[in-house]
Design a protein around this motif. Sequence first.
Motif, short mmCIF file in Angstrom:
data_model
loop_
_atom_site.label_atom_id
_atom_site.label_comp_id
_atom_site.label_asym_id
_atom_site.label_seq_id
_atom_site.Cartn_x
_atom_site.Cartn_y
_atom_site.Cartn_z
N UNK A 274 0.87 -1.33 -0.02
CA UNK A 274 -0.03 0.10 0.03
C UNK A 274 0.84 1.11 0.05
N UNK A 275 1.90 1.42 0.95
CA UNK A 275 2.98 2.42 0.79
C UNK A 275 3.49 2.76 -0.68
N UNK A 276 3.96 1.66 -1.18
CA UNK A 276 4.53 1.89 -2.36
C UNK A 276 3.48 2.43 -3.39
N UNK A 277 2.28 2.15 -3.39
CA UNK A 277 1.48 2.95 -4.38
C UNK A 277 1.15 4.14 -3.99
N UNK A 278 0.83 4.44 -2.66
CA UNK A 278 1.01 5.71 -2.04
C UNK A 278 2.17 6.68 -2.36
N UNK A 279 3.19 6.29 -2.44
CA UNK A 279 4.28 6.94 -2.84
C UNK A 279 4.21 7.20 -4.26
N UNK A 286 7.42 5.51 -9.17
CA UNK A 286 6.93 4.24 -9.19
C UNK A 286 8.19 3.29 -8.49
N UNK A 287 8.16 2.60 -7.50
CA UNK A 287 9.22 1.90 -6.74
C UNK A 287 8.36 0.56 -6.55
N UNK A 288 9.69 -0.19 -6.08
CA UNK A 288 9.16 -1.37 -5.76
C UNK A 288 8.67 -1.70 -4.13
N UNK A 289 8.09 -2.78 -3.97
CA UNK A 289 7.64 -3.11 -2.42
C UNK A 289 8.53 -3.03 -1.37
N UNK A 294 10.51 0.29 3.46
CA UNK A 294 11.14 1.33 4.16
C UNK A 294 10.44 2.47 4.39
N UNK A 295 9.36 2.76 3.53
CA UNK A 295 8.70 4.23 3.97
C UNK A 295 7.73 4.07 5.02
N UNK A 296 7.12 2.96 5.34
CA UNK A 296 6.21 2.62 6.42
C UNK A 296 7.00 2.77 7.75
N UNK A 297 8.07 2.05 7.62
CA UNK A 297 9.22 2.04 8.91
C UNK A 297 9.57 3.56 9.08
N UNK A 298 9.81 4.54 7.98
CA UNK A 298 10.40 6.02 8.15
C UNK A 298 9.16 6.56 8.81
N UNK A 299 8.14 6.52 8.24
CA UNK A 299 6.89 7.24 8.60
C UNK A 299 6.53 6.89 10.15
N UNK A 300 6.69 5.71 10.52
CA UNK A 300 6.50 5.34 11.98
C UNK A 300 7.47 6.01 12.88
N UNK A 301 8.80 6.09 12.41
CA UNK A 301 9.71 6.90 13.17
C UNK A 301 9.30 8.49 13.39
N UNK A 302 8.80 8.92 11.91
CA UNK A 302 8.54 10.26 11.99
C UNK A 302 7.55 10.73 12.91
N UNK A 347 -5.85 2.56 4.95
CA UNK A 347 -6.63 3.53 5.99
C UNK A 347 -5.61 3.57 7.37
N UNK A 348 -4.79 2.50 7.65
CA UNK A 348 -4.02 2.69 8.67
C UNK A 348 -3.06 3.65 8.33
N UNK A 349 -2.47 3.53 7.19
CA UNK A 349 -1.32 4.44 6.94
C UNK A 349 -1.65 5.98 6.71
N UNK A 350 -2.69 6.29 6.06
CA UNK A 350 -3.07 7.56 6.04
C UNK A 350 -2.60 8.76 6.84
N UNK A 351 -2.94 8.59 8.22
CA UNK A 351 -2.56 9.57 8.93
C UNK A 351 -0.95 9.61 9.18
N UNK A 352 -0.20 8.78 8.75
CA UNK A 352 1.24 8.83 8.98
C UNK A 352 1.64 9.50 7.67
N UNK A 353 0.79 9.58 6.64
CA UNK A 353 1.18 10.26 5.28
C UNK A 353 0.87 11.88 5.52
N UNK A 354 0.12 12.19 6.63
CA UNK A 354 -0.56 13.68 6.60
C UNK A 354 -2.09 13.81 6.69
#
Length: 363
Positions: A274-279, A286-289, A294-302, A347-354
């Motif tokens: 999901x994060x790959x597609x949101x990126x 367009x990146x790989x999974x 990486x992005x999910x873990x980075x956003x959790x730390x943010x 739905x779970x990730x959206x708040x981490x994106x802003x």
Amino acid sequence: MGVQESVTDRAWVHRAVRVVEADGNRSADTHLRVFPLPAAWGVDLYLKDESTHPTGSLKHRLARSLFLFGLANGDIRPGTRLVEASSGSTAVSEAYFARLVGLEFTAVVPATTATAKLDLIRRHGGHLHLVDDPGEVYAAAERLGAQPGWHYFDQFSTASTVTDWRGNNNIACSIFEQMALEPHPEPTWIVVGAGTGGTSATIGRYCRYQRHATLLAVADPEGSAFSEGWRTGSRTVTARGSRIEGIGRPRVEPSFVPSVIDEMVQVPDEESVAAMRMLLEVLGVRAGASTGTNLVAALQLVDRMRRAGQRGSVVTLICDDGDRYLDTYYDDAWVAGRGMDLAAARTRLTPLFGDPPLGPPAR
């Protein structure tokens, strides 16, 4: 081996090293992209785009190091047949360098590897040795490499040693140079995945050597043995293996160095995809999974930093070009067939994106 033959071989090695180094000299450094987050959070997120290498992935750096080490170590000579156990991206890059120096290369890969990756290996002149059981790729590559005149790169054992972790334009050195003029030039966290463990070892060692306060987090997908190996300190841990190509392994690889890692972040596969597609929606990349992991873990730390009122920066990686996954992670039917609920993950990730995710920055 006669003296004249030795001199001839040395001249060939010198030419080969020059060719490999010239490739790096022709290539610009990879971009450090700004990921848009609300300014009020006080935390900046950057993605180092390794998909812009000539072979489209982070593994271009590893392949260059493997070739230079093999040439300098006397393992690669005129006519040497080269072989690697690889899920795809490393083999693509090794095939590229093998063609540059005029040597034959064989990739031992699981038969389930994405078709686009197999096509890329062939396109760069590599040969394929398909193995039905992914756990057998090591043994099959080792058998081929044991033949006279062959060399087995063995990336999973050597990745953490062939790269000069003290500098020499390695990925850590590049990150810190590119961050120099940013508001928070010394990242609070650098987040990477682990396949061989070579990238995390290089970055972790470099931060200590250069006396940076930066902490290193490794994002680990479902089915990987790395997290448990790091938590317990055991190198004998095994797991089923990862569905996220390029990272996560069924065993703790020899090149994985737990002692330089400050935190492991486990990421569900459906969140990686999901994060790959949101990126793609946010940055148009367009990146790989594995990038999604990486992005999910980075956003959790943010998120952790902003909740603690901590200002600073986080850097992670775009690992490879997503075009090679159009028939897998970007295919809705393929994803659904593997039981991934991307709507719930989003739905779970959206708040981490802003909340909602921001679009790309104004041009």
